[in-house]
Enzyme design. Sequence first.
Site, PDB file in Angstrom:
ATOM      1  N   LYS A  68       2.493  -4.096   6.338  1.00  0.00           N
ATOM      2  CA  LYS A  68       2.855  -4.158   4.916  1.00  0.00           C
ATOM      3  C   LYS A  68       4.370  -4.032   4.717  1.00  0.00           C
ATOM      4  CE  LYS A  68      -1.122  -4.838   2.937  1.00  0.00           C
ATOM      5  NZ  LYS A  68      -1.339  -6.115   2.220  1.00  0.00           N
ATOM      6  N   HIS A 126     -13.280   2.859   2.259  1.00  0.00           N
ATOM      7  CA  HIS A 126     -12.446   3.970   1.821  1.00  0.00           C
ATOM      8  C   HIS A 126     -13.342   5.089   1.314  1.00  0.00           C
ATOM      9  CE1 HIS A 126      -9.445   0.664   1.669  1.00  0.00           C
ATOM     10  NE2 HIS A 126      -8.670   1.613   2.157  1.00  0.00           N
ATOM     11  N   SER A 185       0.847  -1.197   0.000  1.00  0.00           N
ATOM     12  CA  SER A 185       0.000   0.000   0.000  1.00  0.00           C
ATOM     13  C   SER A 185       0.877   1.239   0.000  1.00  0.00           C
ATOM     14  CB  SER A 185      -0.858  -0.017   1.264  1.00  0.00           C
ATOM     15  OG  SER A 185      -1.394   1.261   1.502  1.00  0.00           O
ATOM     16  N   SER A 186       0.318   2.344  -0.484  1.00  0.00           N
ATOM     17  CA  SER A 186       1.079   3.592  -0.485  1.00  0.00           C
ATOM     18  C   SER A 186       1.301   4.122   0.930  1.00  0.00           C
ATOM     19  CB  SER A 186       0.355   4.652  -1.320  1.00  0.00           C
ATOM     20  OG  SER A 186      -0.948   4.862  -0.834  1.00  0.00           O
ATOM     21  N   CYS A 187       0.581   3.587   1.919  1.00  0.00           N
ATOM     22  CA  CYS A 187       0.754   4.098   3.283  1.00  0.00           C
ATOM     23  C   CYS A 187       2.034   3.575   3.938  1.00  0.00           C
ATOM     24  CB  CYS A 187      -0.454   3.816   4.149  1.00  0.00           C
ATOM     25  SG  CYS A 187      -0.663   2.094   4.541  1.00  0.00           S
ATOM     26  N   TYR A 242      -1.323  -0.746   9.921  1.00  0.00           N
ATOM     27  CA  TYR A 242      -1.416  -1.396   8.606  1.00  0.00           C
ATOM     28  C   TYR A 242      -0.091  -1.244   7.859  1.00  0.00           C
ATOM     29  CZ  TYR A 242      -3.462  -2.276   3.947  1.00  0.00           C
ATOM     30  OH  TYR A 242      -3.759  -2.761   2.693  1.00  0.00           O
TER      31      TYR A 242
HETATM   32  O1  GFB Z   1      -9.904   6.525   1.708  1.00  0.00           O
HETATM   33  P1  GFB Z   1      -9.676   6.950   3.108  1.00  0.00           P
HETATM   34  O2  GFB Z   1     -10.570   6.373   4.146  1.00  0.00           O
HETATM   35  O3  GFB Z   1      -8.199   6.577   3.559  1.00  0.00           O
HETATM   36  O4  GFB Z   1      -9.799   8.539   3.206  1.00  0.00           O
HETATM   37  P2  GFB Z   1      -6.711   7.185   3.436  1.00  0.00           P
HETATM   38  C1  GFB Z   1      -9.211   9.411   2.296  1.00  0.00           C
HETATM   39  C2  GFB Z   1      -9.582  10.853   2.613  1.00  0.00           C
HETATM   40  O5  GFB Z   1     -10.980  11.032   2.339  1.00  0.00           O
HETATM   41  C3  GFB Z   1      -9.368  11.267   4.062  1.00  0.00           C
HETATM   42  C4  GFB Z   1     -11.593  11.711   3.413  1.00  0.00           C
HETATM   43  O6  GFB Z   1      -8.843  12.583   4.080  1.00  0.00           O
HETATM   44  C5  GFB Z   1     -10.789  11.243   4.646  1.00  0.00           C
HETATM   45  O7  GFB Z   1     -10.948  12.122   5.738  1.00  0.00           O
HETATM   46  N1  GFB Z   1     -13.036  11.410   3.466  1.00  0.00           N
HETATM   47  C6  GFB Z   1     -14.039  12.310   3.221  1.00  0.00           C
HETATM   48  C7  GFB Z   1     -13.621  10.226   3.754  1.00  0.00           C
HETATM   49  N2  GFB Z   1     -15.236  11.735   3.395  1.00  0.00           N
HETATM   50  C8  GFB Z   1     -15.014  10.437   3.717  1.00  0.00           C
HETATM   51  C9  GFB Z   1     -15.881   9.345   4.015  1.00  0.00           C
HETATM   52  O8  GFB Z   1     -17.115   9.445   4.035  1.00  0.00           O
HETATM   53  N3  GFB Z   1     -15.301   8.141   4.281  1.00  0.00           N
HETATM   54  C10 GFB Z   1     -13.921   7.974   4.257  1.00  0.00           C
HETATM   55  N4  GFB Z   1     -13.418   6.763   4.508  1.00  0.00           N
HETATM   56  N5  GFB Z   1     -13.085   9.014   4.018  1.00  0.00           N
HETATM   57  C11 GFB Z   1      -6.163   4.718   3.831  1.00  0.00           C
HETATM   58  C12 GFB Z   1      -5.475   3.953   4.905  1.00  0.00           C
HETATM   59  O9  GFB Z   1      -5.900   6.026   4.105  1.00  0.00           O
HETATM   60  O10 GFB Z   1      -5.684   4.442   2.557  1.00  0.00           O
HETATM   61  C13 GFB Z   1      -5.292   2.548   4.566  1.00  0.00           C
HETATM   62  O11 GFB Z   1      -6.170   4.135   6.116  1.00  0.00           O
HETATM   63  C14 GFB Z   1      -4.823   2.348   3.151  1.00  0.00           C
HETATM   64  O12 GFB Z   1      -4.375   2.012   5.451  1.00  0.00           O
HETATM   65  C15 GFB Z   1      -5.636   3.128   2.166  1.00  0.00           C
HETATM   66  O13 GFB Z   1      -3.477   2.672   3.020  1.00  0.00           O
HETATM   67  C16 GFB Z   1      -5.132   3.011   0.754  1.00  0.00           C
HETATM   68  O14 GFB Z   1      -6.306   7.385   2.005  1.00  0.00           O
HETATM   69  O15 GFB Z   1      -6.531   8.382   4.309  1.00  0.00           O
END
Ligand code: GFB
Length: 316
Positions: free
Chosen positions: A141, A180, A108-110, A137
């Site tokens: 990874k 996500h 993952s990119s994280c 996570y």
């Molecule tokens: O996709 P996401 O949950 O994960 O959130 P990450 C990306 C961005 O979208 C964050 C915003 O800045 C969230 O605050 N966001 C806005 C939302 N509205 C929403 C919503 O309704 N739901 C969600 N989920 N986000 C993940 C990692 O990080 O990326 C994992 O936690 C993994 O470990 C994955 O690496 C690829 O991009 O921040």
Amino acid sequence: MHRNARIYIAGHRGLVGSALWRELQRLSFTNLIGRSHAELDLRDAGAVQKMYALEKPEYVVVAAARVGGILANDTRPAEFLYDNLQIQNNLIHGAAQAGVKKLLFLGSSCIYPRLAPQPLQEDSLLTGPLEPTNQWYAIAKIAGIKMCQAYRRQYGCDFICAMPTNMYGVNDNFDLNSSHVLPALIRKFHAAKTTGAPSVVCWGTGNPQREFLFADDLARACVFLLEHYSQEQFINIGYGSDVRIRELAEIVQRVINFQGEIVWDTTKPDGTPRKLMDSSRLFSLGWRPQVDLETGIRLAYADFLKRFAGNGVSTS
Ligand code: GFB
């Protein structure tokens, strides 16, 4: 890979694994092996060993993981660390014992430091502190990468690793607590449109930048790497450009045709400010993504409608 190669896809029901399964079928691979979670708990080393002994796969793709969006990562750290370490240890160690010809581990990119220079290059690994919301996570990874590299060095295993950027597509998880951002926005905007709600609440400030890759593109990249890549150095898989979450919300709003307004809940975390991959190493080998963001969102929304809307399942 010959067309009757025995290929085991761990996680074949998930977003990435199912896209890879479809792609391999499309390419006429005839010996695909999959196990649902009910059939095989990948955290159980003995059960994984038995599967390897029975199926004797020649190729393995580790697309199985405990995954989730920012909230799930932040609130369930033990699961994200323990489950992922167990799953990948069993799959990677078991593959070495079973004499698997080639294994592809997906990360993952994280894995990159929170403030690593953008776009993220492979050699930024372990150069700084991780993003706190998904460090558990990320550590798992990173351990997976090191497992593959160690098994290559000590036992000569052809185990390779690829780091995909944020993924979306068909078969995604639309549960608002664990998903996500993209499936969450599709579900929220659809629900608001169908109920006539005046606004949709999105998380954070909308300022973070994210790169999104359609899962079918990742599937094509996986096949490409299985056929053309055998190095210890892991390789990034990205789309090549990113958007602000605010822009993403506007695209989803337009695709779904929601007329109301977007409200930002800044009590929710933003996470990493930016995560754009430098995919130039992969691009220079000849692979390119095919599905642009808006097209991919339309396809993901069609999948959401097919799976959830109109069949009595609440989409709000
Ligand atoms: O996709 P996401 O949950 O994960 O959130 P990450 C990306 C961005 O979208 C964050 C915003 O800045 C969230 O605050 N966001 C806005 C939302 N509205 C929403 C919503 O309704 N739901 C969600 N989920 N986000 C993940 C990692 O990080 O990326 C994992 O936690 C993994 O470990 C994955 O690496 C690829 O991009 O921040």
